[in-house]
Design a protein around this motif. Structure first.
Motif, PDB file in Angstrom:
ATOM      1  N   VAL A 204      27.280  43.610  41.163  1.00 31.47           N
ATOM      2  CA  VAL A 204      27.288  44.734  40.208  1.00 31.47           C
ATOM      3  C   VAL A 204      28.375  45.732  40.573  1.00 31.47           C
ATOM      4  O   VAL A 204      29.133  46.210  39.716  1.00 31.47           O
ATOM      5  N   LEU A 205      28.486  46.048  41.872  1.00 35.67           N
ATOM      6  CA  LEU A 205      29.483  47.015  42.327  1.00 35.67           C
ATOM      7  C   LEU A 205      30.905  46.477  42.133  1.00 35.67           C
ATOM      8  O   LEU A 205      31.799  47.211  41.688  1.00 35.67           O
ATOM      9  N   MET A 206      31.102  45.199  42.453  1.00 30.34           N
ATOM     10  CA  MET A 206      32.430  44.600  42.259  1.00 30.34           C
ATOM     11  C   MET A 206      32.824  44.602  40.782  1.00 30.34           C
ATOM     12  O   MET A 206      33.977  44.886  40.436  1.00 30.34           O
ATOM     13  N   ASP A 207      31.870  44.279  39.919  1.00 31.57           N
ATOM     14  CA  ASP A 207      32.154  44.230  38.483  1.00 31.57           C
ATOM     15  C   ASP A 207      32.413  45.624  37.918  1.00 31.57           C
ATOM     16  O   ASP A 207      33.331  45.821  37.127  1.00 31.57           O
ATOM     17  N   LYS A 208      31.633  46.589  38.354  1.00 31.97           N
ATOM     18  CA  LYS A 208      31.745  47.957  37.831  1.00 31.97           C
ATOM     19  C   LYS A 208      33.105  48.556  38.144  1.00 31.97           C
ATOM     20  O   LYS A 208      33.736  49.190  37.291  1.00 31.97           O
ATOM     21  N   TYR A 209      33.584  48.352  39.371  1.00 27.54           N
ATOM     22  CA  TYR A 209      34.848  48.965  39.791  1.00 27.54           C
ATOM     23  C   TYR A 209      36.016  47.970  39.836  1.00 27.54           C
ATOM     24  O   TYR A 209      37.097  48.304  40.328  1.00 27.54           O
ATOM     25  N   LYS A 210      35.768  46.757  39.321  1.00 27.74           N
ATOM     26  CA  LYS A 210      36.809  45.729  39.255  1.00 27.74           C
ATOM     27  C   LYS A 210      37.469  45.492  40.620  1.00 27.74           C
ATOM     28  O   LYS A 210      38.686  45.376  40.746  1.00 27.74           O
ATOM     29  N   MET A 211      36.629  45.389  41.643  1.00 30.85           N
ATOM     30  CA  MET A 211      37.104  45.159  43.013  1.00 30.85           C
ATOM     31  C   MET A 211      36.903  43.697  43.389  1.00 30.85           C
ATOM     32  O   MET A 211      35.850  43.119  43.113  1.00 30.85           O
ATOM     33  N   ASN A 212      37.905  43.095  44.021  1.00 30.15           N
ATOM     34  CA  ASN A 212      37.772  41.718  44.500  1.00 30.15           C
ATOM     35  C   ASN A 212      37.249  41.651  45.933  1.00 30.15           C
ATOM     36  O   ASN A 212      36.794  40.600  46.380  1.00 30.15           O
ATOM     37  N   VAL A 213      37.362  42.768  46.639  1.00 31.81           N
ATOM     38  CA  VAL A 213      36.954  42.832  48.037  1.00 31.81           C
ATOM     39  C   VAL A 213      36.164  44.114  48.261  1.00 31.81           C
ATOM     40  O   VAL A 213      36.557  45.177  47.770  1.00 31.81           O
ATOM     41  N   LEU A 214      35.065  44.002  49.002  1.00 30.01           N
ATOM     42  CA  LEU A 214      34.257  45.182  49.338  1.00 30.01           C
ATOM     43  C   LEU A 214      34.009  45.207  50.841  1.00 30.01           C
ATOM     44  O   LEU A 214      33.688  44.175  51.434  1.00 30.01           O
ATOM     45  N   PRO A 215      34.109  46.395  51.466  1.00 35.45           N
ATOM     46  CA  PRO A 215      33.764  46.494  52.883  1.00 35.45           C
ATOM     47  C   PRO A 215      32.252  46.593  53.064  1.00 35.45           C
ATOM     48  O   PRO A 215      31.540  47.072  52.186  1.00 35.45           O
ATOM     49  N   VAL A 216      31.801  46.113  54.200  1.00 35.43           N
ATOM     50  CA  VAL A 216      30.389  46.202  54.574  1.00 35.43           C
ATOM     51  C   VAL A 216      30.303  47.142  55.778  1.00 35.43           C
ATOM     52  O   VAL A 216      30.994  46.929  56.783  1.00 35.43           O
TER      53      VAL A 216
END
Length: 412
Positions: free
Chosen positions: A389-401
């Motif tokens: 959901v977060l990747m789709d909302k902000y159009k991000m291909n990579v997210l930090p954990v």
């Protein structure tokens, strides 16, 4: 060796030949031919001759003692009394046609597939006998059984121009990679085309591996260089990975796991018995072991279970130019260089940037000038759905954990 006007002959035809000594005494029938390795077209180096009807005995004849060849007869320049016979065929290190080629799996390097050899096509050049092709056709198998003439006549009755009669299914030896296991050393036999195995795309090679039986799959895997091994291993499904892994020595297993991307290595270890995992982690270098131990502590369907610990993180005081130089010079690049992360001296996530932003800035600028306005991240226990959901909302291909104190742990 007299050619009798015939330049090519099939190995199955030679297997019917009688071997006669210098005094015209019967020695036996041809059983096998040993050929040299390391040549594009290997030459015969020894004959193995079988003597006896019920209880066979075997003798090795050096090729330089082979004289004239006549119809179904081969002469050798030695007398029967000087020959030493053994009860079993010699288990030699060298490559032989009957033991190591007939009915064996080989790789057709040009077409990237596994085929089975029905016969071997030999070239006669002066006194040399050389391997020219392998026969993978049905006719080769029929020839081996001794029914070629009968079957040929039967086929002609129904169709004179049948492809079976006119089209030979031969593949040049230079495009063949034998995969037979040496019965002495228990390792794979490799010829000059070995280096070409490393040129096959890992996806194609993983399909080749699936067509091989387990012993050959393991043996051919061991002949490859480390980078090729890792690329192929990563394209195999888990059952095939585990099948190989179960037969690895500790050294081999450690080499593979230590070289894999952390997230892929963690997925593999997560499915292995705990005692095997603990043993490997104990043998592994501390930094890598710590990364894998951390990843193994998360559920596979959580952010922590999905993340990799290989990423670019730059300290907040670094310049844009220094960051670009690190990216350019790094030899073990993480899987994704689309995004880089900026941290303080304790690893606290301050923000993220990407390559495009860095390139647009003056190299002398501080890297903080390149970071996105919004600092996005997920926690290790977040679900796959929350990540998506977060990747789709902000159009991000990579997210930090990050952990509870916002220290970056990895990326998805």
């Amino acid at each position: 060796m007299n050619q009798n006007g015939k330049m090519f002959i099939y190995f199955s035809e030679l297997l019917t030949f009688e071997v006669i000594d210098r005094e015209d005494n019967y020695v036996g029938t041809l059983y096998d031919i040993v050929v040299g390795e390391g040549e594009i077209f290997p030459k015969a180096t020894y004959l193995i001759v079988a003597n006896g009807v019920i209880r066979h005995r075997y003798v090795i004849i050096p090729w330089n003692l082979v004289g004239e060849r006549e119809a179904h007869c081969m002469h050798i320049d030695v007398v029967f009394a000087d020959l030493h016979f053994d009860a079993l065929p010699p288990m030699r290190e060298e490559f032989s046609l009957r033991r190591d080629m007939l009915d064996q799996q080989v790789v057709d390097i040009n077409n990237h597939n596994v085929i089975r050899v029905n016969d071997v096509h030999l070239l006669i050049v002066e006194r040399d006998l050389m391997v020219a092709h392998v026969d993978i056709g049905a006719r080769g198998f029929v020839r081996r059984l001794g029914f070629e003439r009968v079957v040929d006549e039967a086929v002609r009755l129904f169709r004179k121009d049948a492809p079976y009669l006119t089209k030979e299914q031969l593949i040049s030896w230079k495009n063949i990679q034998p995969l037979s296991i040496n019965p002495v050393s228990k390792t794979i036999k490799i010829d000059i085309s070995r280096r070409k195995l490393n040129e096959i795309h890992p996806v194609d090679f993983s399909e080749i591996m699936l067509d091989l039986d387990h012993k050959k799959r393991l043996a051919v895997f061991r002949t490859l260089d480390l980078n090729t091994k890792i690329a192929i291993f990563s394209h195999l499904e888990f059952p095939e990975q585990k099948s190989l892994f179960d037969d690895f020595s500790d050294k081999e297993a450690l080499e593979i796991v230590a070289s894999m991307a952390s997230d892929e290595a963690a997925d593999l270890l997560d499915a292995l018995p705990k005692e095997s995992v603990n043993k490997l982690l104990a043998l592994m270098e501390t930094p890598k072991a710590k990364k894998l131990s951390a990843l193994l502590g998360y559920e596979s369907e959580s952010a922590g279970g999905l993340m990799t610990t290989e990423f670019f993180a730059f300290p907040q005081q670094m310049t844009v130019g220094d960051a670009l130089e690190i990216i350019k010079m790094d030899q073990a690049k993480p899987e994704s260089i689309q995004y880089m992360f900026i941290t303080d001296e304790k690893g606290l996530l301050l923000g993220a940037t990407n390559l495009r932003r860095l390139i647009k800035l003056d190299p002398r600028e501080n890297i903080l000038k390149a970071k996105f306005r919004k600092n996005l991240y997920v926690y290790p226990d977040d679900t796959v759905k929350e990540v998506a959901v977060l990747m789709d909302k902000y159009k991000m291909n990579v997210l930090p954990v990050v952990n509870d104190t916002k220290i970056i742990q990895g990326i998805i």
